[in-house]
Scaffold this motif. Structure first.
Motif, mmCIF file in Angstrom:
data_model
loop_
_atom_site.group_PDB
_atom_site.id
_atom_site.type_symbol
_atom_site.label_atom_id
_atom_site.label_comp_id
_atom_site.label_asym_id
_atom_site.label_seq_id
_atom_site.Cartn_x
_atom_site.Cartn_y
_atom_site.Cartn_z
ATOM 1 N N THR A 1 -4.634 8.682 1.228
ATOM 2 C CA THR A 1 -5.210 8.297 -0.052
ATOM 3 C C THR A 1 -4.128 7.634 -0.886
ATOM 4 N N GLY A 2 -4.427 6.414 -1.385
ATOM 5 C CA GLY A 2 -3.405 5.729 -2.141
ATOM 6 C C GLY A 2 -3.907 4.517 -2.893
ATOM 7 N N LYS A 3 -2.977 3.602 -3.143
ATOM 8 C CA LYS A 3 -3.267 2.398 -3.913
ATOM 9 C C LYS A 3 -2.792 1.157 -3.178
ATOM 10 N N TRP A 4 -3.653 0.143 -3.212
ATOM 11 C CA TRP A 4 -3.321 -1.206 -2.754
ATOM 12 C C TRP A 4 -2.916 -1.970 -3.998
ATOM 13 N N SER A 5 -1.749 -2.601 -3.982
ATOM 14 C CA SER A 5 -1.269 -3.378 -5.124
ATOM 15 C C SER A 5 -1.035 -4.815 -4.681
ATOM 16 N N GLN A 6 -1.543 -5.751 -5.499
ATOM 17 C CA GLN A 6 -1.375 -7.163 -5.184
ATOM 18 C C GLN A 6 -1.607 -7.975 -6.455
ATOM 19 N N GLY A 7 -0.748 -8.967 -6.669
ATOM 20 C CA GLY A 7 -0.937 -9.883 -7.788
ATOM 21 C C GLY A 7 -1.022 -9.219 -9.149
ATOM 22 N N PHE B 1 0.870 -1.173 0.000
ATOM 23 C CA PHE B 1 0.000 0.000 0.000
ATOM 24 C C PHE B 1 0.900 1.214 0.000
ATOM 25 N N GLU B 2 0.622 2.141 -0.909
ATOM 26 C CA GLU B 2 1.340 3.408 -0.955
ATOM 27 C C GLU B 2 0.319 4.534 -0.995
ATOM 28 N N ALA C 1 -7.610 3.099 -2.517
ATOM 29 C CA ALA C 1 -8.050 2.935 -1.127
ATOM 30 C C ALA C 1 -7.805 4.234 -0.381
ATOM 31 N N VAL C 2 -8.736 4.564 0.495
ATOM 32 C CA VAL C 2 -8.593 5.728 1.367
ATOM 33 C C VAL C 2 -8.664 5.217 2.792
ATOM 34 N N LEU C 3 -7.631 5.507 3.582
ATOM 35 C CA LEU C 3 -7.573 5.085 4.976
ATOM 36 C C LEU C 3 -7.889 6.270 5.873
ATOM 37 N N THR C 4 -8.679 6.026 6.885
ATOM 38 C CA THR C 4 -8.957 7.043 7.886
ATOM 39 C C THR C 4 -8.565 6.482 9.242
ATOM 40 N N LYS C 5 -8.198 7.376 10.134
ATOM 41 C CA LYS C 5 -7.773 6.947 11.464
ATOM 42 C C LYS C 5 -8.978 6.403 12.215
ATOM 43 N N ALA C 6 -8.833 5.184 12.736
ATOM 44 C CA ALA C 6 -9.925 4.538 13.450
ATOM 45 C C ALA C 6 -10.126 5.194 14.796
ATOM 46 N N LYS C 7 -11.352 5.293 15.185
ATOM 47 C CA LYS C 7 -11.663 5.811 16.505
ATOM 48 C C LYS C 7 -11.512 4.675 17.503
ATOM 49 N N LYS C 8 -10.941 4.974 18.671
ATOM 50 C CA LYS C 8 -10.754 3.948 19.706
ATOM 51 C C LYS C 8 -12.105 3.509 20.258
ATOM 52 N N THR C 9 -12.210 2.213 20.432
ATOM 53 C CA THR C 9 -13.402 1.655 21.052
ATOM 54 C C THR C 9 -12.977 0.687 22.143
ATOM 55 N N GLY C 10 -13.823 0.467 23.089
ATOM 56 C CA GLY C 10 -13.492 -0.484 24.156
ATOM 57 C C GLY C 10 -12.453 0.056 25.102
ATOM 58 N N LYS C 11 -11.730 -0.860 25.742
ATOM 59 C CA LYS C 11 -10.709 -0.476 26.731
ATOM 60 C C LYS C 11 -9.481 0.096 26.039
ATOM 61 N N SER C 12 -8.819 1.034 26.714
ATOM 62 C CA SER C 12 -7.586 1.621 26.162
ATOM 63 C C SER C 12 -6.409 0.925 26.751
#
Length: 121
Positions: free
Chosen positions: A98-104, A88-89, A110-121
């Protein structure tokens, strides 16, 4: 005067390089593969100034896949998984990667966003 200019130039150059802390955390997104959407989650950590990461693909029951190299420079991140082989770049901007997933031989946006914390820290 020369010493002051050297300090100012050094400070300027340091602000131009990317701070690895910007990408530390959990980043999630979706790869749009032919006929399906696949959720991915990268877990990026920084230990003694060196980035490392793992990958989860929950739909496929793949958790904690080893990412062989993780680099971040000039707001660009690259993660390589030799096992799959895949990579992924992307570019960090406005809180998203914002980038590209490359495989095979193929690739998908693909666009990645920071996940919000859930549950115990």
């Amino acid at each position: 005067m020369k010493a002051i200019m050297t300090l100012i130039l050094g400070a300027f150059l340091m602000t131009q390089s990317s701070d690895p802390a910007k990408v530390v955390g959990d980043w999630e997104g979706t790869i749009e593969a032919p006929g399906q959407s696949i959720k991915i989650i990268f877990h990026v950590t920084n230990t003694d100034g060196k980035l490392s990461s793992t990958l989860d693909v929950p739909q496929q029951g793949a958790m904690g896949l080893k990412v062989d190299s993780t680099s971040f420079k000039d707001d660009k991140i690259k993660m390589v998984l030799n096992l799959l082989p895949a990579s992924f770049e992307g570019t960090l901007k406005d809180g998203k990667i914002t980038g590209k997933w490359s495989q095979g031989g193929g690739s998908a946006d693909a666009v990645l966003t920071k996940a919000k914390k859930t549950g115990k820290s």
